[in-house]
Write a protein that holds these residues in place. Sequence first.
Motif, PDB file in Angstrom:
ATOM      1  N   GLN A 201       0.828  -1.203   0.000  1.00  6.23           N
ATOM      2  CA  GLN A 201       0.000   0.000   0.000  1.00  6.23           C
ATOM      3  C   GLN A 201       0.865   1.257   0.000  1.00  6.23           C
ATOM      4  O   GLN A 201       0.538   2.259  -0.650  1.00  6.23           O
ATOM      5  N   LEU A 219      -8.364   7.692  -5.555  1.00  2.00           N
ATOM      6  CA  LEU A 219      -7.214   8.570  -5.799  1.00  2.00           C
ATOM      7  C   LEU A 219      -6.078   8.331  -4.816  1.00  2.00           C
ATOM      8  O   LEU A 219      -4.924   8.621  -5.113  1.00  2.00           O
ATOM      9  N   TYR A 220      -6.373   7.790  -3.638  1.00  2.63           N
ATOM     10  CA  TYR A 220      -5.385   7.777  -2.569  1.00  2.63           C
ATOM     11  C   TYR A 220      -5.004   6.376  -2.088  1.00  2.63           C
ATOM     12  O   TYR A 220      -4.198   6.260  -1.165  1.00  2.63           O
ATOM     13  N   SER A 221      -5.557   5.335  -2.648  1.00  2.00           N
ATOM     14  CA  SER A 221      -5.223   3.988  -2.184  1.00  2.00           C
ATOM     15  C   SER A 221      -5.268   3.011  -3.347  1.00  2.00           C
ATOM     16  O   SER A 221      -6.035   3.184  -4.294  1.00  2.00           O
ATOM     17  N   TYR A 276      -7.628  -1.410   3.242  1.00  2.54           N
ATOM     18  CA  TYR A 276      -8.809  -0.571   2.992  1.00  2.54           C
ATOM     19  C   TYR A 276     -10.028  -1.413   2.604  1.00  2.54           C
ATOM     20  O   TYR A 276     -10.836  -1.012   1.771  1.00  2.54           O
ATOM     21  N   ASP A 322      -1.986  11.530   7.049  1.00  4.15           N
ATOM     22  CA  ASP A 322      -2.853  11.785   5.895  1.00  4.15           C
ATOM     23  C   ASP A 322      -3.984  10.755   5.908  1.00  4.15           C
ATOM     24  O   ASP A 322      -3.752   9.562   5.722  1.00  4.15           O
ATOM     25  N   THR A 323      -5.188  11.207   6.150  1.00  2.42           N
ATOM     26  CA  THR A 323      -6.338  10.304   6.277  1.00  2.42           C
ATOM     27  C   THR A 323      -7.265  10.367   5.067  1.00  2.42           C
ATOM     28  O   THR A 323      -8.409   9.906   5.140  1.00  2.42           O
ATOM     29  N   ARG A 324      -6.783  10.934   3.954  1.00  2.00           N
ATOM     30  CA  ARG A 324      -7.657  11.059   2.788  1.00  2.00           C
ATOM     31  C   ARG A 324      -8.081   9.697   2.246  1.00  2.00           C
ATOM     32  O   ARG A 324      -9.237   9.521   1.818  1.00  2.00           O
ATOM     33  N   ALA A 325      -7.161   8.735   2.244  1.00  2.00           N
ATOM     34  CA  ALA A 325      -7.518   7.400   1.753  1.00  2.00           C
ATOM     35  C   ALA A 325      -8.570   6.760   2.650  1.00  2.00           C
ATOM     36  O   ALA A 325      -9.519   6.131   2.173  1.00  2.00           O
ATOM     37  N   GLU A 328     -11.852   8.463   2.038  1.00  2.00           N
ATOM     38  CA  GLU A 328     -12.357   8.078   0.721  1.00  2.00           C
ATOM     39  C   GLU A 328     -13.044   6.715   0.770  1.00  2.00           C
ATOM     40  O   GLU A 328     -14.134   6.537   0.200  1.00  2.00           O
TER      41      GLU A 328
END
Length: 475
Positions: A201, A219-221, A276, A322-325, A328
């Motif tokens: 990852q 976009l993030y994972s 995820y 960074d928690t965007r993934a 998402e």
Amino acid sequence: MSGPSSHAAPRAGLGGRLIGPFVDLLGAAGGVGLAARLADLIVTGRSDRAVTLVGLAAVVVGLALDPALGLLGWLTLAPFSRVFNLAMGSGLPDLGLHRVAALFLFLLLLAQVAIGRRRLARLSGVEWAGLLFIVGMLLSTPASRLGIVGGVQNVFDTVALPLLCFFFARNLLAGERGLDRLAVTLALLAALLGLVAAREQLTGQRVLSPIPYHWAYGLYSVKVMSFFGAPAIMAFTLAVLAPVTFFAPARARTPARQLFFAAALAALLAGLVLTYVRAGWLAAAVGLAVLIALASQARRYALLLMPAGLLMGLLLASGAFDTRALTERLQTEGSITYRAEALQVGLEIARRAPLLGLGLDSYSDAAVAAGWRPVGGLGLPAAAPHNLFIYVLTSAGLVGLAPLLLLFGLIGWYALRAWLAARGEARGWPAVLLGTLFGYLLFANTFDALGAQLANMLFFTLSGAILGTAWEAQQ
């Protein structure tokens, strides 16, 4: 609680004394033949095939020298099984690590019974239900799109082999010593898989993936493809290992063992989060919650870990990571809608043949023919049930589903009876099994669980060892 038990090994008779030398002679002949074959492969430049033969031979020798330790060694090598696959050609089934190890160990145990060195435990209700499930799935192979031969191989690999692991564990790993060894093995696997999942990852580098391309969740994972080619299988396997890996450090008696198991637990949780896969998060959380509620050791360990959990929560809330993934994935609704539609379509398909089903692995073709054509990652129709029970129902009908439900029901019933019969810290292992079972069933309602061969092998191995230990303790 009463249950099937094993007995002392009977005294060998004349037949046993004759079989022993015959087995030794057969083994010697096999060793000479293998050496000659390896020499030929090396001389002709096919070293990869030679390596596969050496690996398979090492597993077989380990099983022959010590079946219990050999079983644990086989499980340790299981994630690398693609390396140990011997393609036979000419329409013959491949000789993979799991097929060779399972068949050899089964025959070895029968041979030991024949020569009087071992007496196997009587078959329990779990094993009888498993046999009924195998028969039910085999009845679905004539109508399978895989063909009879392919269908039988599929049933052996996905159904019979994990159930054999239950049988092996009952007879080889029952007892505190066997459970301790199994806990170490499963913790090693948890650490390995967790680290590999986290590494992929974070870096995008895969390990032994059967899929040659990359998929992304957004976009993030990315989708973790290492070892299994699907993030759901990785998450499922880690979720199955979560309760036992949490329980192991809770009962470890020395600082070194506590540190080892704690590191394995940290690696497992990191890898599970970074797959995820939300069903994996939920299954692990439910499994751990059941374990903590039922086992005093797990409750004490959870209290010790609470400050670390609070600190991690504060760091996430503060924006240190960074928690965007994560955000998402939590906000994605497409996969939930997909599974709801898959369930509805599956029930409609099952009405066409409720008793015997439409044939093994028939869901995808039947769903597309019925007009449900969801688009997959490659832009092609990708209809899948994503539900173990719908998969079995559409494949083998009630003939397959009824024994499967009985199988899980009996495991839960025996585990609950073992927990009720035990006192104090002796309730720990039955609590581990109940937590694992709850997590397994929750995930299986979102995933075609038969495709996760290693997860099933580990689940039934753990089940066999824990129930076998409980049954022996009651005799």
